[in-house]
Design a protein around this motif. Structure first.
Motif, PDB file in Angstrom:
ATOM      1  N   ALA A 167       1.133  -1.203  -0.414  1.00 33.52           N
ATOM      2  CA  ALA A 167      -0.145   0.015  -0.392  1.00 33.52           C
ATOM      3  C   ALA A 167       0.787   1.576  -0.302  1.00 33.52           C
ATOM      4  O   ALA A 167       1.733   1.297   0.265  1.00 33.52           O
ATOM      5  N   SER A 168       0.392   2.120  -0.360  1.00 35.56           N
ATOM      6  CA  SER A 168       0.836   3.758  -0.109  1.00 35.56           C
ATOM      7  C   SER A 168       0.392   4.722  -0.418  1.00 35.56           C
ATOM      8  O   SER A 168      -1.700   4.147  -1.009  1.00 35.56           O
ATOM      9  N   VAL A 193      -0.150  -0.710  -4.698  1.00 37.44           N
ATOM     10  CA  VAL A 193      -2.079   0.021  -4.255  1.00 37.44           C
ATOM     11  C   VAL A 193      -2.178   1.115  -3.853  1.00 37.44           C
ATOM     12  O   VAL A 193      -1.762   0.776  -2.050  1.00 37.44           O
ATOM     13  N   PRO A 194      -1.867   1.845  -4.626  1.00 38.67           N
ATOM     14  CA  PRO A 194      -2.275   3.663  -3.768  1.00 38.67           C
ATOM     15  C   PRO A 194      -3.709   3.351  -3.383  1.00 38.67           C
ATOM     16  O   PRO A 194      -5.194   2.809  -3.770  1.00 38.67           O
ATOM     17  N   ALA A 199      -4.418   6.640   6.754  1.00 40.57           N
ATOM     18  CA  ALA A 199      -5.616   5.684   7.285  1.00 40.57           C
ATOM     19  C   ALA A 199      -5.911   4.935   6.659  1.00 40.57           C
ATOM     20  O   ALA A 199      -6.335   3.703   6.971  1.00 40.57           O
ATOM     21  N   PRO A 200      -6.710   5.126   5.316  1.00 38.25           N
ATOM     22  CA  PRO A 200      -7.896   3.772   4.045  1.00 38.25           C
ATOM     23  C   PRO A 200      -6.393   2.419   3.734  1.00 38.25           C
ATOM     24  O   PRO A 200      -6.744   1.496   3.677  1.00 38.25           O
ATOM     25  N   ALA A 201      -5.325   3.215   3.858  1.00 36.74           N
ATOM     26  CA  ALA A 201      -4.220   2.209   3.547  1.00 36.74           C
ATOM     27  C   ALA A 201      -3.932   1.152   4.809  1.00 36.74           C
ATOM     28  O   ALA A 201      -4.097   0.398   4.804  1.00 36.74           O
ATOM     29  N   ILE A 202      -3.655   1.719   6.170  1.00 37.00           N
ATOM     30  CA  ILE A 202      -3.837   1.402   7.326  1.00 37.00           C
ATOM     31  C   ILE A 202      -4.771   0.630   7.794  1.00 37.00           C
ATOM     32  O   ILE A 202      -4.904  -0.763   8.052  1.00 37.00           O
ATOM     33  N   THR A 203      -6.024   0.645   7.398  1.00 34.89           N
ATOM     34  CA  THR A 203      -7.112  -0.048   6.764  1.00 34.89           C
ATOM     35  C   THR A 203      -7.430  -1.508   6.408  1.00 34.89           C
ATOM     36  O   THR A 203      -7.553  -2.731   6.631  1.00 34.89           O
TER      37      THR A 203
END
Length: 334
Positions: A167-168, A193-194, A199-203
């Motif tokens: 993620a990024s 996966v951008p 916050a959404p990356a961590i989720t």
């Protein structure tokens, strides 16, 4: 004799007038110098190119209190997100070059010139004041991931090419470029996966939707400390004080691997050098305040507070380094 006396009287009167004028100049000089050097004498605006609540915003507000005390004026933090930092930079450039409007920017500043067409020159139009802090990234994975350490992640990825992803929070950020550097140096075939933010990356990482994420300490440290995410490595030059048992990527065999998500202050070009130096000294002293220093380290943040010249040299290295990686890995905004 009368003429001689009158001539002497005239001379004495001229001397008194000259002496009075000289004394007036001497008396006025400190006041003039004080008027010219009385920076700051009104509030200072610090413009952050990112939304309230993010890492850069939180750090700007953390530093604003000790800076205000040291400079004797309020520090007003304003958020102006949008256009990858361009809106904030333009707001600063439109302000007078007097030190009362500053930009507080971070890592993407150094790669924007390569990734984006900018309406200004980040090297010539803005002057580095001080690099306040460094934030090494933390390579985090889900707590139940099959790889327990950094080497196991590499082994898994090499045995399963294309099956891992990362993620990024967008192209050009430290999370993105750290992963791309590992892809190049570690011969790791994984997929970007951008996301539109940390916050959404961590989720999705917590949910197991992505394999890994180079999180900054502001977003990732608490999840590691609570056991919800596993930290495999950090990206600084030395181990993070908040995670002393987690090795650096450098320690794991990548001697040139170092990624720091720095935060620093900039002023418009043309700002007087004494003002730049005054601001830089205040940043240095602010992060050396014992309570501020302690809090930064507990958050996984490294205090820096360097000089304008040191920050300029650091930025030049960052622009060259990440520009080369962007070109070599064919990184785009898509």
């Amino acid at each position: 004799m009368m003429q001689e006396h009158e001539s002497q009287a005239a001379t004495n009167a001229a001397r008194r007038r000259w002496l009075a004028a000289a004394l007036a100049v001497v008396a006025a000089t400190p006041l003039a110098a004080q008027a010219q050097g009385a920076f700051p004498n009104k509030p200072i605006r610090v413009i952050v190119p990112y939304a309230a609540g993010g890492g850069a915003d939180a750090n700007a507000r953390l530093l604003s209190q000790p800076l205000s005390q040291l400079l004797g004026q309020p520090i007003i933090v304003e958020n102006k997100p949008g256009a990858s930092g361009v809106l904030a930079a333009q707001a600063v450039l439109q302000a007078p070059a007097d030190g009362y409007t500053l930009l507080f920017d971070t890592f993407p500043y150094a790669v924007n010139a390569v990734l984006r067409k900018l309406p200004f020159d980040p090297v010539k139009d803005l002057v580095p004041v001080s690099q306040a802090i460094n934030m090494p990234n933390i390579l985090v994975v889900p707590a139940d991931a099959p790889y327990k350490n950094f080497q196991e992640l590499l082994d898994y990825g090499r045995k399963h090419p294309g099956q891992l992803n990362y993620a990024s929070y967008g192209a050009g950020g430290s999370a993105h470029l750290a992963a791309e550097m590992l892809k190049r140096d570690g011969k790791l075939d994984w997929v970007h996966v951008p996301y539109k933010g940390g916050a959404p990356a961590i989720t999705d990482l917590l949910a197991g939707q992505v394999s890994a994420y180079f999180a900054n300490p502001v977003s990732g440290l608490a999840y590691v400390q609570s056991g919800k995410l596993r930290a495999l490595a950090t990206t600084g030059d030395k181990r993070m004080a908040a995670l002393p048992d987690v090795p650096t990527v450098k320690e794991s065999g990548f001697k040139d691997f170092e990624v720091v998500e720095w935060n620093g202050f900039f002023a418009p070009a043309g700002t007087p050098q004494p003002v730049i130096d005054r601001l830089a000294a205040a940043v240095r002293d602010a992060i050396r305040e014992p309570e501020v220093n302690k809090r930064l380290l507990s958050m996984g943040i490294e205090p820096v507070g360097n000089t304008p010249a040191e920050f300029k040299t650091f930025l030049a290295g960052q622009i060259n380094r990440w520009g080369a990686l962007v070109k070599a890995n064919h990184i785009t905004l898509d």
